[in-house]
Design a protein around this motif. Structure first.
Motif, mmCIF file in Angstrom:
data_model
loop_
_atom_site.group_PDB
_atom_site.id
_atom_site.type_symbol
_atom_site.label_atom_id
_atom_site.label_comp_id
_atom_site.label_asym_id
_atom_site.label_seq_id
_atom_site.Cartn_x
_atom_site.Cartn_y
_atom_site.Cartn_z
ATOM 1 N N SER A 141 0.846 -1.188 0.000
ATOM 2 C CA SER A 141 0.000 0.000 0.000
ATOM 3 C C SER A 141 0.884 1.241 0.000
ATOM 4 C CB SER A 141 -0.913 0.023 1.236
ATOM 5 O OG SER A 141 -1.662 1.232 1.291
ATOM 6 N N ASP A 172 -2.634 1.697 6.353
ATOM 7 C CA ASP A 172 -2.635 0.309 5.874
ATOM 8 C C ASP A 172 -1.375 -0.415 6.319
ATOM 9 O OD1 ASP A 172 -5.023 0.766 4.544
ATOM 10 O OD2 ASP A 172 -4.080 1.042 2.580
ATOM 11 N N SER A 198 -8.483 -4.476 2.950
ATOM 12 C CA SER A 198 -8.054 -4.339 4.338
ATOM 13 C C SER A 198 -9.073 -3.526 5.130
ATOM 14 C CB SER A 198 -6.688 -3.640 4.381
ATOM 15 O OG SER A 198 -6.394 -3.197 5.691
ATOM 16 N N SER A 219 -8.761 0.190 4.769
ATOM 17 C CA SER A 219 -8.888 0.754 3.431
ATOM 18 C C SER A 219 -10.353 0.812 3.013
ATOM 19 C CB SER A 219 -8.080 -0.090 2.431
ATOM 20 O OG SER A 219 -8.075 0.496 1.152
#
Length: 374
Positions: free
Chosen positions: A118, A123, A159, A162
């Motif tokens: 990322s 993240d 994630s 995210s």
């Protein structure tokens, strides 16, 4: 082709269940053991002229350039390299400083696979990565400055830290950096990981499949709009930048795996794997013995592997190969299983290759498993 597994990392990522150690105490012994394994297994590959050499892990960039070169030299004692060989080193962004890249640019390594994951700090902290967002971008630019054009980066979607907008920004950054190959994976929950523990304790929500599905198809559409070819479920490349090493896996080529937990395949019916224990691996090789096991694949195993691997790629499964290789019993059951899926449009046949239309690729493994012979 040869794969070398470097079983060391600086720290453990929250989602990772690969084999590695965060202690470098026995690194020298490990490198010596790997060289001995290369010698002991030098006759296992029928083709002594290599098209690909791949350093994976773990974190191969935790080694020095000299240590990487010494392993390459050891391979060259028993094998030759084709003129256009692809030599890939997996690397973490925080390892790719100017000094290391300068040394690496003078080595035979000609492809870097960078574990970016990322371009956002939140993240990366959640994943317990050793690098930050600035490292993620800077490492790519530095690698390009030192002449590494054949670059791949890893990106993770889905994630809890995210969302689709952040994912779009990750992809825009990737395009702006002119990276020619991308491997992208949905965050998955593996046993014996911190992520699994957090979910079980209710600290983190389980990844949502519908969100990952949406981000996967945005990824595919966006990259294709920007000149990439979606050639395997998780892999995208500009023309001429397909991973030669992974493509060989997906086409059932023989390969030799060196190092703890590394797997090998004879290209036909035998798979083997080294023990996933650094001390046991080193100890066995001290006595010129291999710490590995192997299995002879049954007809059913071979069939299931060809289906699982082939249906994840743009090449699909060669129906002529299936018809020539497998028994009438297996083929009859296979024909029964695919009939309804072809009628539903979940499977298609193009130039005698069975494929999954790309709009169904997110569910490729499930579709393939429905066709398994048990």
């Amino acid at each position: 082709m040869i794969y070398i597994h470097i079983p060391f990392c600086k720290q453990k990522c929250s989602y990772c269940n690969f084999h590695f150690s965060t202690s470098l105490q026995f690194k020298d012994e490990m490198l010596a053991a790997m060289k001995k394994e290369i010698f002991l297994r030098k006759d296992e590959l029928e083709n002594k002229s290599l098209q690909s050499l791949y350093f994976g892990g773990g974190t191969p960039s935790i080694l020095s350039a000299d240590e990487i070169n010494s392993l390459i030299d050891e391979v060259l004692r028993y094998f030759s390299f084709e003129k256009d060989i692809e030599i890939t080193l997996e690397a973490n962004p925080d390892d790719l400083d100017k000094n290391f890249l300068k040394q690496l640019s003078n080595s035979p390594v000609n492809r870097l696979s960078i574990g970016t994951q990322s371009f956002f700090d939140e993240d990366l902290r959640f994943m317990n990565r050793a690098h930050n967002a600035a490292d993620a971008e800077g490492s790519i630019k530095r690698a390009q400055d030192f002449g590494f054009e054949n670059l791949s980066i890893d990106l993770i979607y889905g994630s809890p830290t995210s969302n689709l907008e952040i994912w779009k920004e990750n992809l825009k950054k990737t395009i702006a950096l002119e990276v020619p190959h991308i491997s992208s994976y949905a965050l998955t929950v593996e046993p014996k990981t911190a992520l699994n523990d957090w979910i079980l304790k209710g600290k983190v929500a389980k990844p949502k499949e519908e969100e990952q599905n949406r981000e996967f198809y945005y990824l595919s559409d966006f990259l294709k709009e920007n000149g990439f070819e979606h050639y395997e479920v998780s892999n995208f490349a500009k023309p001429g930048f397909y991973s030669r090493h992974n493509s060989a896996y997906w086409k059932y080529k023989e390969y030799l795996g060196i190092g703890p937990s590394a797997h090998s395949y004879n290209g036909f019916d035998v798979r083997s794997w080294n023990v996933a224990n650094n001390q046991q691996y080193n100890k066995k090789l001290t006595f010129n013995s291999l710490a590995k096991e192997e299995e002879v694949l049954s007809q059913e195993d071979q069939f299931n592997e060809m289906i699982m691997i082939g249906l994840r790629t743009i090449w699909g499964v060669d129906l002529d190969s299936l018809n020539n290789k497998f028994s009438e019993r297996i083929l009859e059951q296979f024909q029964r299983e695919i009939k309804s899926k072809i009628e539903e449009g979940i499977l298609i046949v193009e130039k005698n290759h069975l494929k999954i239309p790309e709009k169904h690729w997110f569910m490729a493994d499930g579709i393939a498993s429905d066709l398994f012979i048990v």
